[in-house]
Design an enzyme around this catalytic site. Structure first.
Site, PDB file in Angstrom:
ATOM      1  N   GLY A 206     -23.883  24.704   9.497  1.00 36.00           N
ATOM      2  CA  GLY A 206     -24.268  23.361  10.281  1.00 36.00           C
ATOM      3  C   GLY A 206     -23.490  23.157  11.478  1.00 36.00           C
ATOM      4  N   HIS A 207     -23.745  22.222  12.369  1.00 41.53           N
ATOM      5  CA  HIS A 207     -23.164  21.976  13.766  1.00 41.53           C
ATOM      6  C   HIS A 207     -21.835  21.930  13.628  1.00 41.53           C
ATOM      7  CE1 HIS A 207     -22.400  17.566  12.917  1.00 41.53           C
ATOM      8  NE2 HIS A 207     -23.479  17.870  12.119  1.00 41.53           N
ATOM      9  N   ASP A 208     -21.057  22.294  14.765  1.00 44.90           N
ATOM     10  CA  ASP A 208     -19.613  21.905  14.861  1.00 44.90           C
ATOM     11  C   ASP A 208     -18.790  22.485  13.670  1.00 44.90           C
ATOM     12  OD1 ASP A 208     -19.651  19.950  17.346  1.00 44.90           O
ATOM     13  OD2 ASP A 208     -21.099  19.166  15.878  1.00 44.90           O
TER      14      ASP A 208
END
Length: 301
Positions: A206-208
């Site tokens: 997932g993001h970040d």
């Protein structure tokens, strides 16, 4: 640009725009719900887009607007506008001549690929991705897709409004990414794959999320956004990891476990929720003995 009324430090210079889980000094962040005012105002952020005048620490600034979310979106679109592609490999991509790019690979704008990389067929590497040296990406993987991250308000027709993804994916040298993986770019920070990390097939990151050096991630693992893995972490098949937590250095999580909280370094974990593996295995033994114990309690044979 956003028509804000500025209170506080009017001479400051924002050096980045970020979401609350990754915010740093100099960053601009937004908040549009009183529940999160204190968290945002007292975070490391130097500039806060907000929909109400309120008290705040000295040296910071409030940018007061009616719709902080829309103001945030406008800034992200300004610095990371959508740019249509006109060819499979963008003219703005920088790819070292020693790297191999197979047929049917898509490489977006402002991508950099280092030395001796091998990019297999049907891989998509989207805008602003940064790849080091000696990286292998197997067929059908997507690097840099938009974050699964939404502003939620149930008093409007569309409950979930997409937050624009202005971040990147950074893959450090000697990493390997399996077939059919998906790695989302950061909302406004970087999604990072550490040097020497090896990722199996059908993994989602997932993001970040920041993954350390020399990690091993087996097939069908799913890692939610803004999670941090230390160095030397091993996640075996079908492990699920929740958002915004940390997994310490040299942790091993056994197959099909669910990680819902931060894990201390150097231990082996198992189960859902994941706990110390030896403790969890003892619990399973006792669970199997429940029918026997029940019979004894009830006076049965």
């Amino acid at each position: 640009m956003i028509g804000a009324e500025v209170a506080g430090n009017k001479d400051g210079q924002a050096t980045g725009i970020n979401e609350i889980h990754k915010v740093e000094g100099g960053d601009l962040v937004f908040v549009d719900h009183p529940k999160y005012y204190d968290k945002c105002i007292n975070s490391a952020a130097s500039f806060i887009i907000i929909n109400k005048a309120t008290s705040f620490p000295e040296g910071k600034a409030l940018l007061i607007v009616d719709q902080p979310f829309e103001a945030y979106q406008k800034i992200v679109r300004h610095f990371r506008p959508f740019t249509p592609a006109s060819k499979p490999v963008s003219d703005t991509a920088v790819i070292d001549q020693s790297s191999y790019v197979a047929p049917n690979v898509y490489i977006g704008h402002h991508v950099t690929i280092g030395r001796n990389c091998r990019i297999h067929p049907n891989v998509s590497i989207l805008d602003y991705t940064e790849i080091g040296d000696n990286v292998v990406i197997q067929a059908g993987t997507v690097i840099g897709s938009d974050a699964f991250y939404y502003n939620t308000k149930k008093d409007r027709a569309v409950w979930y409004k997409k937050m624009e993804s202005g971040g990147r994916v950074v893959i450090h040298s000697d990493a390997e990414i399996g077939a059919g993986c998906t790695i989302d770019r950061g909302v406004s920070h970087d999604t990072v794959i550490g040097a020497g990390t090896k990722i199996d097939n059908m993994v989602h990151i997932g993001h970040d999320t920041v993954i350390g050096r020399n990690c091993l991630i087996a097939a069908q693992v799913g890692i939610a956004g803004a999670t941090t893995l230390g160095d030397g972490v091993i996640l075996w098949g079908q492990v699920g990891v929740s958002k915004t937590l940390e997994i310490g250095d040299n942790v091993v999580v056994l197959a099909q476990s669910g990680v819902g909280k931060t894990l201390a370094p150097g231990k082996i974990y198992f189960g859902s929720p994941a706990e110390d593996a030896n403790t969890k295995k003892k619990e399973l033994i006792w669970v199997k003995r429940v029918p026997e114990l029940w019979k004894k309690v009830m006076g049965g044979d």
